[in-house]
Design a protein around this motif. Structure first.
Motif, PDB file in Angstrom:
ATOM      1  N   ASP A 347       3.340  11.247   2.192  1.00  0.00           N
ATOM      2  CA  ASP A 347       3.316   9.783   2.263  1.00  0.00           C
ATOM      3  C   ASP A 347       2.523   9.376   3.501  1.00  0.00           C
ATOM      4  OD1 ASP A 347       6.000   7.382   1.546  1.00  0.00           O
ATOM      5  OD2 ASP A 347       3.829   7.110   1.752  1.00  0.00           O
ATOM      6  N   PHE A 348       2.406   8.079   3.733  1.00  0.00           N
ATOM      7  CA  PHE A 348       1.840   7.591   4.978  1.00  0.00           C
ATOM      8  C   PHE A 348       2.905   7.785   6.053  1.00  0.00           C
ATOM      9  CE2 PHE A 348      -1.955   6.028   3.186  1.00  0.00           C
ATOM     10  CZ  PHE A 348      -1.624   5.597   1.919  1.00  0.00           C
ATOM     11  N   LEU A 349       2.468   8.154   7.245  1.00  0.00           N
ATOM     12  CA  LEU A 349       3.415   8.424   8.320  1.00  0.00           C
ATOM     13  C   LEU A 349       4.129   7.141   8.729  1.00  0.00           C
ATOM     14  CD1 LEU A 349       4.634  10.158  10.570  1.00  0.00           C
ATOM     15  CD2 LEU A 349       2.618   9.642  11.963  1.00  0.00           C
ATOM     16  N   ARG A 350       3.357   6.090   8.935  1.00  0.00           N
ATOM     17  CA  ARG A 350       3.941   4.791   9.310  1.00  0.00           C
ATOM     18  C   ARG A 350       3.821   3.871   8.097  1.00  0.00           C
ATOM     19  NH1 ARG A 350       3.385   6.623  14.606  1.00  0.00           N
ATOM     20  NH2 ARG A 350       1.411   7.726  14.792  1.00  0.00           N
ATOM     21  N   SER A 351       4.251   2.667   8.207  1.00  0.00           N
ATOM     22  CA  SER A 351       4.110   1.760   7.078  1.00  0.00           C
ATOM     23  C   SER A 351       2.636   1.665   6.710  1.00  0.00           C
ATOM     24  CB  SER A 351       4.659   0.373   7.440  1.00  0.00           C
ATOM     25  OG  SER A 351       6.051   0.458   7.653  1.00  0.00           O
ATOM     26  N   TYR A 353       0.768  -0.580   5.589  1.00  0.00           N
ATOM     27  CA  TYR A 353       0.017  -1.742   6.077  1.00  0.00           C
ATOM     28  C   TYR A 353      -0.307  -1.626   7.564  1.00  0.00           C
ATOM     29  CZ  TYR A 353       4.810  -3.162   7.250  1.00  0.00           C
ATOM     30  OH  TYR A 353       6.105  -3.194   7.717  1.00  0.00           O
ATOM     31  N   TYR A 354       0.400  -0.735   8.261  1.00  0.00           N
ATOM     32  CA  TYR A 354       0.126  -0.534   9.687  1.00  0.00           C
ATOM     33  C   TYR A 354      -0.999   0.471   9.890  1.00  0.00           C
ATOM     34  CZ  TYR A 354       0.822   0.414  14.627  1.00  0.00           C
ATOM     35  OH  TYR A 354       0.621   0.571  15.975  1.00  0.00           O
ATOM     36  N   SER A 355      -0.916   1.540   9.132  1.00  0.00           N
ATOM     37  CA  SER A 355      -1.950   2.579   9.267  1.00  0.00           C
ATOM     38  C   SER A 355      -2.051   3.395   7.996  1.00  0.00           C
ATOM     39  CB  SER A 355      -1.617   3.504  10.436  1.00  0.00           C
ATOM     40  OG  SER A 355      -2.426   4.664  10.386  1.00  0.00           O
ATOM     41  N   ALA A 413       5.389   0.491  13.015  1.00  0.00           N
ATOM     42  CA  ALA A 413       4.408   1.177  13.855  1.00  0.00           C
ATOM     43  C   ALA A 413       4.828   2.608  14.162  1.00  0.00           C
ATOM     44  CB  ALA A 413       4.232   0.407  15.170  1.00  0.00           C
ATOM     45  N   VAL A 414       6.049   2.936  13.772  1.00  0.00           N
ATOM     46  CA  VAL A 414       6.593   4.252  14.144  1.00  0.00           C
ATOM     47  C   VAL A 414       6.755   5.154  12.920  1.00  0.00           C
ATOM     48  CG1 VAL A 414       8.541   5.473  15.189  1.00  0.00           C
ATOM     49  CG2 VAL A 414       7.800   3.266  16.123  1.00  0.00           C
ATOM     50  N   ILE A 415       7.423   4.634  11.925  1.00  0.00           N
ATOM     51  CA  ILE A 415       7.710   5.459  10.745  1.00  0.00           C
ATOM     52  C   ILE A 415       7.929   4.546   9.548  1.00  0.00           C
ATOM     53  CG2 ILE A 415      10.217   5.524  11.068  1.00  0.00           C
ATOM     54  CD1 ILE A 415       9.968   8.602  10.334  1.00  0.00           C
ATOM     55  N   SER A 416       7.677   5.104   8.379  1.00  0.00           N
ATOM     56  CA  SER A 416       7.848   4.343   7.151  1.00  0.00           C
ATOM     57  C   SER A 416       9.325   3.981   6.970  1.00  0.00           C
ATOM     58  CB  SER A 416       7.368   5.214   5.991  1.00  0.00           C
ATOM     59  OG  SER A 416       7.428   4.531   4.789  1.00  0.00           O
TER      60      SER A 416
END
Lengths: 438, 131
Positions: A347-351, A353-355, A413-416
């Motif tokens: 998955d994406f590491l952070r959300s 939409y953030y990264s 900004a930290v985790i999904s």
């Protein structure tokens, strides 16, 4: 009481300082054959690529730290035997002896030199000591063809930092994937996709080395520089001379007592039980060395704590990718005859939409009851917390159901918000239920 | 989408492909259906020997943000399930035609003639997905 510690590395030094915290009166002496105090060997690769710029900072304890704690350190001193409760050692060729009440062997491990036809005829580097590091650092040359034999942790880290220094790096691994003791093939493939500056050859069977050419069963590789990273094994020279019981490592009980009274051993030189398999393994992790040191210090001073089997919680950083594993891999579990369930989720590491650039892949291994046996994580971000969580979950025999109900922290900004470990746990739980009913 | 429907398969209107293979019918999910899902994380397959009636939910599929069910367009008994896909659901994303889901021993082969061929399926799904 006088406690003599042979070996001033992480295990020996940590034990010395722990002993001093617990008891201000006992005499503590470290005997170390090198000419320097304790340093962090795990830092060496990151000095090569200048991620750590100040070499002196890897020496964690300074001379005054030892003096302030009344710990004697005998540098340049090599122990050659133990007789009648006395340590026999040499300093500049002069023989000396030091009686002890308690003796701790923290003699570490040495790099393995594999038996490869022709290897002894060529120059090659290894990465185990400060001297090794200095030699490698001095030899860095942009564009140089560097071949690393062995894709365990050290080999992969070395390949990574050399490639960051713009050397042309080829990494040879005899097993089916890199980091074979940490990752299953499917996770290794994910990692390899990030290591684009390294040419990786798996299933590499080396026949011989001739001048600057490595001949394999199905090809050849030329090199300007050769690095051999085929693992390390406990340093047993002294233990064997003393006739301590040894196998792959020094045999110790759950209090780190060897086969001799008042003689103990900790760190890379010992063998110990593995949690899931019950088998005896050697494991060279700095985190284990310092933890064992704390246990032993308490044991020696009468506050006995049982050392439990280990789960080999391991982590590394390769460029901007972090990789780690704990417990059993799927490969290892199947080899042990375990019936297992595995779930892999990326998955994406952070959300998102953030990264969208940073990714994470997790793999969970459980038994058919959903009890967590192992995990692997590759991510563009910190993985240590998740690995440590899994280490505790494995030792407590937590299930994926319990893990899936974990109250996670969250910030885009930290985790999904849906932690990948949670998703993997939920899926694993469904698989457990399905297999129970079918 | 033009090349998404192999000619040797039959198709239902619920994203299912079928293929007669000796005495059984192999069933899977069509590519345009799979492409709408980022990554499958779980596939619930039926038990072997389960009797299926037309329209029965036989398979559940799940992604992180989606879940769905597959209904069978034929009557029959489940004789095999693809445990490779159960163990690694992302195989469906990689190749939905190679990675079948279940095999059914059907009772009436005429049911297959009522399904769409590749051309019909292409037109149907083009309209459905562009609507």
């Amino acid at each position: 009481m006088r406690v003599v510690i042979i070996g001033g590395g992480s295990a020996g030094t940590t034990c010395a300082f722990e002993l001093r915290k617990l008891n201000k009166k006992i005499e503590i002496v470290i005997i170390e054959k090198a000419n320097h105090y304790e340093y962090s060997p795990c830092a060496l690769p990151y000095l090569i690529n200048d991620e750590i710029s100040d070499f002196d900072k890897i020496f964690i304890y300074q001379k005054e730290d030892y003096e302030n704690n009344n710990i004697d350190v005998l540098l340049n001193s090599e122990v050659y035997n133990i007789v009648d409760n006395k340590v026999l050692y040499k300093v500049s060729g002069v023989e000396k002896e030091l009686p002890y009440d308690k003796l701790i062997l923290a003699t570490g491990a040495k790099a393995v030199v594999p038996k490869i036809d022709g290897l002894s005829e060529v120059d090659f580097y290894q990465l185990k000591t400060v001297a090794d590091f200095k030699k490698i650092k001095a030899g860095i040359q942009k564009g140089s063809k560097s071949v690393v034999i062995g894709a365990g942790m050290i080999g992969v880290e070395l390949a990574s930092v050399l490639s960051q220094q713009e050397e042309q790096v080829t990494l040879l691994e005899q097993e089916k994937n890199i980091l074979p003791n940490m990752l299953d093939k499917d996770m290794a493939v994910i990692l390899q996709d990030f290591l684009t500056d390294i040419k990786i050859i798996e299933n590499a069977k080396i026949s011989k080395i001739v001048k600057n050419e490595i001949v394999m069963s199905d090809g050849k590789v030329n090199f300007d520089k050769l690095f051999v990273c085929t693992g390390s094994m406990p340093n047993l020279d002294l233990a064997k001379k003393m006739t301590l019981k040894t196998n792959e490592g020094i045999v110790v009980d759950e209090f780190f007592q060897t086969s001799f009274d008042n003689v103990y051993a900790i760190g890379d030189c010992i063998e110990q039980k593995e949690f899931n398999s019950g088998k005896t393994v050697v494991s060279q992790l700095g985190s284990l060395a310092v933890l064992q040191a704390r246990f032993l210090a308490a044991n020696i001073l009468g506050n006995k704590q049982v050392w439990e089997p280990i789960v080999n919680n391991t982590v590394s950083k390769l460029g901007d990718v972090y990789v780690g594993s704990v417990g059993l891999s799927e490969t290892r579990a199947l080899a042990l005859g375990e019936k297992i369930i595995s779930v892999k989720h990326s998955d994406f590491l952070r959300s998102k939409y953030y990264s969208e650039k940073e990714k994470i892949s997790v793999k969970l291994i459980t038994d058919y009851e959903g009890v967590i046996l192992g995990g692997q994580i590759i991510a563009h971000g910190e993985v240590a917390g998740q690995l440590n969580l899994l280490a505790m979950a494995i030792k407590q025999k937590n299930t994926v159901k319990e893990l899936s109900n974990l109250e996670n922290c969250y910030n885009p900004a930290v985790i999904s918000v849906l932690s990948p470990l949670t998703v993997a746990s939920i899926v694993a739980e469904k698989k457990v239920t399905f297999l129970k009913n079918n | 989408m033009e090349n998404d429907f192999p000619k040797d398969l039959k198709y239902s209107k619920d994203y299912v492909w079928l293929k007669k293979e000796n005495d059984v019918v192999v069933l899977g999910v069509v590519k345009p259906g799979v492409e709408q899902v980022e990554e499958f994380v779980f596939v619930m397959l039926p038990e072997k020997e389960k009797q299926l009636q037309k329209g029965d939910v036989c398979i559940s599929l799940e992604a992180v943000k989606w879940s769905g069910e597959i209904t069978t367009p034929v009557i029959g008994k489940v004789v095999d399930v693809n445990m490779d896909v159960f163990n690694n659901p992302s195989l469906l994303n990689k190749d939905p035609y190679k990675n079948w889901l279940i095999k059914i021993a059907i009772t009436d082969e005429k049911e297959l003639t009522q399904l769409m061929n590749a051309n019909e399926a292409l037109l149907y799904y083009q309209e459905k997905l562009n609507a």
